[in-house]
Design an enzyme around this catalytic site. Structure first.
Site, mmCIF file in Angstrom:
data_model
loop_
_atom_site.group_PDB
_atom_site.id
_atom_site.type_symbol
_atom_site.label_atom_id
_atom_site.label_comp_id
_atom_site.label_asym_id
_atom_site.label_seq_id
_atom_site.Cartn_x
_atom_site.Cartn_y
_atom_site.Cartn_z
ATOM 1 N N GLU A 195 17.106 31.467 -2.329
ATOM 2 C CA GLU A 195 16.667 30.085 -2.507
ATOM 3 C C GLU A 195 17.700 29.173 -1.853
ATOM 4 O O GLU A 195 18.880 29.210 -2.206
ATOM 5 C CB GLU A 195 16.526 29.754 -3.991
ATOM 6 C CG GLU A 195 15.366 30.468 -4.661
ATOM 7 C CD GLU A 195 15.283 30.206 -6.154
ATOM 8 O OE1 GLU A 195 14.161 30.058 -6.664
ATOM 9 O OE2 GLU A 195 16.347 30.154 -6.813
ATOM 10 N N HIS B 90 21.126 30.595 -3.403
ATOM 11 C CA HIS B 90 20.954 31.401 -4.615
ATOM 12 C C HIS B 90 20.390 32.769 -4.257
ATOM 13 O O HIS B 90 19.209 32.906 -3.951
ATOM 14 C CB HIS B 90 20.032 30.683 -5.601
ATOM 15 C CG HIS B 90 19.829 31.442 -6.878
ATOM 16 N ND1 HIS B 90 18.654 31.414 -7.587
ATOM 17 C CD2 HIS B 90 20.669 32.271 -7.568
ATOM 18 C CE1 HIS B 90 18.768 32.188 -8.652
ATOM 19 N NE2 HIS B 90 19.971 32.713 -8.667
ATOM 20 N N SER C 44 22.975 29.832 -10.395
ATOM 21 C CA SER C 44 21.594 30.126 -10.764
ATOM 22 C C SER C 44 21.041 29.117 -11.757
ATOM 23 O O SER C 44 19.847 29.129 -12.051
ATOM 24 C CB SER C 44 21.503 31.531 -11.378
ATOM 25 O OG SER C 44 22.308 31.611 -12.544
ATOM 26 N N ASN D 18 13.097 30.605 -11.415
ATOM 27 C CA ASN D 18 13.308 30.492 -12.856
ATOM 28 C C ASN D 18 12.412 29.439 -13.491
ATOM 29 O O ASN D 18 12.093 29.527 -14.681
ATOM 30 C CB ASN D 18 14.775 30.181 -13.162
ATOM 31 C CG ASN D 18 15.630 31.431 -13.161
ATOM 32 O OD1 ASN D 18 15.157 32.520 -13.452
ATOM 33 N ND2 ASN D 18 16.897 31.283 -12.809
#
Length: 519
Positions: free
Chosen positions: A154, A142, A121, A192
């Site tokens: 992802e 991910h 991550s 993120n």
């Protein structure tokens, strides 16, 4: 693709590894779960057994289906058992050296055509791939926690990844019922990174004492988010969220607009980590609960203000029709007004006008500029109103008064509009929601400019990975590119820093819209 003959290996029997195993079994694969700890392997198998038993009890699957899935699962403490795997997904500790060693060893075990994937991550997929002799078959997959529920995956391409590896991985994730989004390797990947302004820009409002944690959270919820940034980071853990912000800031070489907040850093230093420590932005102690502290949902607003100023007339902004058509609003004597009055017809910018108060202050929807700038331009007292989610018929929305309006209001708030209630914040560009959303749009636009992902991919990732009510570019369509640019430009004029630079693709879109409109 015949999933039964496509063996999947998973390294790491922790929470994420178990979730990935669950998905692979449900998709019909034979799965080999590897972990160095036999206890962890047995715990994972027991957890999956319990989960599938719940599915049977809820009649989601049959007992036969449960038995079939568990029969397709093999456990091992030895990576050599992965020799027949066509895909191996690693979900172990977030250390680059450990992951590189694992994949370097795997390369001598599995077929040259086996896809090797990391569930990292935070680490660079390109850096992990550099340990391989054949890095073209390496990719990042991910998953989001819990993998069995969250739809997003992802799909992160290292610089070395071949397109065939990417396409095969995307098709496989689709066969698992997931929503894969293609992404180039970048710190934070899509979610993120693009979601970071939700935290750092919100906390900047606290640094500047523009608002309070409770008002900030209440306002953000009116934009359709389930939780505001203060209550959400209290739930996640202030230390965890702050560490991600710091890591991303370092990895991207210190962009000013993603600077971590010293307000959040102070909480971490004090050990105020949120719910798990009993205190963060809010107090979660038993004493506080007994004192009716509702962890941020309680705000001082116009509904609790005895001196609320009523409406003399209502404007033509879409909010007005929404609220006055609301059944509860119709029965509220305070929401009766005359939107065809001469006052409204004579008012400037009627399409943005929400209403005129009894003291002749004009309420306008914010376009990103200061309320003081509106007053200087129109020569009338002005209160600006923040944006909300288009489907939110109730909630708390921020307002900011210009100097003339502030003097007339004397600390009071406008009367509630239907089920929309007001809070007051200091006059600043974009107030709360418009400012934070403009910065999310800004970061998403930077990622598109850099070729990290497509607008559609970014929107899908934000909605599928962190449950955003709208994707960044859906917000852009709703707000309008001119207003977003106004907000960023006003912030840049106020702060004079590199934090609020308008991305190239937004400037191009605005120029195109103006050009098309003039034809």
């Amino acid at each position: 693709m015949n999933n039964e003959n496509f063996v999947v290996g998973v390294i790491g029997a922790g929470t994420m590894g178990q979730g990935i195993v669950q998905l692979a079994l449900q998709a019909g694969h034979n799965v080999i779960l590897v972990d160095q700890s036999s206890e962890q392997l047995q715990s994972a198998q027991s957890s999956l057994d319990d989960l599938f038993t719940k599915f049977v009890k809820k009649q989601k699957i049959t007992q036969q289906q449960k038995d079939s899935w568990l029969d397709a699962l093999a456990l091992s403490e030895n990576n050599n058992e992965l020799i027949d795997a066509k895909l191996v997904i690693e979900a172990i500790v977030e250390r680059l050296d450990v992951k590189q060693q694992v994949f370097s060893e795997l390369e001598s075990i599995v077929s040259s055509e086996t896809i090797l994937a990391t569930n990292t991550s935070s680490l660079s997929v390109t850096a992990i791939a550099s340990s391989l002799k054949n890095p073209q078959r390496f990719i990042g997959l991910h998953f989001f926690n819990p993998p069995g529920i969250m739809p997003l995956v992802e799909v992160i391409e290292a610089l070395q990844t071949e397109d065939n590896t990417t396409q095969t991985s995307i098709k496989l994730m689709e066969s698992w019922g997931k929503s894969p989004v293609r992404c180039k390797n970048t710190p934070g990947f899509i979610v993120n990174r693009v979601a970071r302004p939700f935290y750092v820009e919100s906390f900047r409002l606290l640094e500047e004492q523009i608002t309070t944690p409770a008002h900030l959270d209440a306002s953000i919820r009116s934009a359709g988010f389930k939780m505001g940034p203060c209550e959400l980071t209290d739930f996640i853990g202030q230390d965890i969220n702050y560490a991600v912000s710091c890591s991303l800031f370092d990895s991207l070489f210190y962009p000013a607009h993603l600077r971590p907040s010293y307000v959040q850093g102070g909480l971490v230093e004090a050990g105020f980590l949120g719910r798990k420590s009993g205190k963060g932005f809010y107090d979660y102690s038993e004493t506080s609960a007994n004192q009716n502290n509702d962890k941020g949902n309680k705000v001082i607003s116009s509904q609790s203000s005895e001196g609320a100023v009523g409406f003399l007339a209502y404007g033509h902004h879409p909010w007005v029709a929404e609220q006055l058509d609301n059944k509860e609003a119709k029965g509220n004597k305070e929401t009766k007004g005359n939107d065809d009055s001469s006052l409204i017809k004579e008012a400037p910018l009627t399409e943005s006008l929400i209403g005129i108060l009894d003291n002749h202050i004009h309420l306008y929807a914010s376009d990103g500029r200061l309320a003081a700038d509106w007053e200087a331009s129109l020569q009338i007292p002005v209160i600006l109103v923040d944006i909300k989610h288009p489907d939110k018929q109730s909630g708390v929305v921020a307002t900011a008064a210009g100097p003339k309006a502030a003097a007339l209001m004397a600390g009071n708030l406008p009367q509630s509009l239907g089920k929309i209630d007001w809070i007051e914040v200091a006059d600043c560009p974009g107030l709360i929601n418009l400012r934070v959303l403009s910065m999310i749009i800004n970061e998403a636009s930077i990622c598109v400019t850099q070729g990290i992902a497509t607008p559609e991919g970014i929107d899908s990732a934000l909605k599928g990975g962190v449950n955003y009510p709208l994707g960044a570019f859906e917000w852009l369509d709703f707000i309008g590119v001119d207003i977003v640019i106004n907000t960023l430009s006003a912030l840049r004029r106020m702060y004079g820093s590199g934090s609020y630079v308008v991305p190239r693709i937004l400037a191009i879109q605005a120029n195109k819209e103006h050009s098309d409109g003039s034809q």
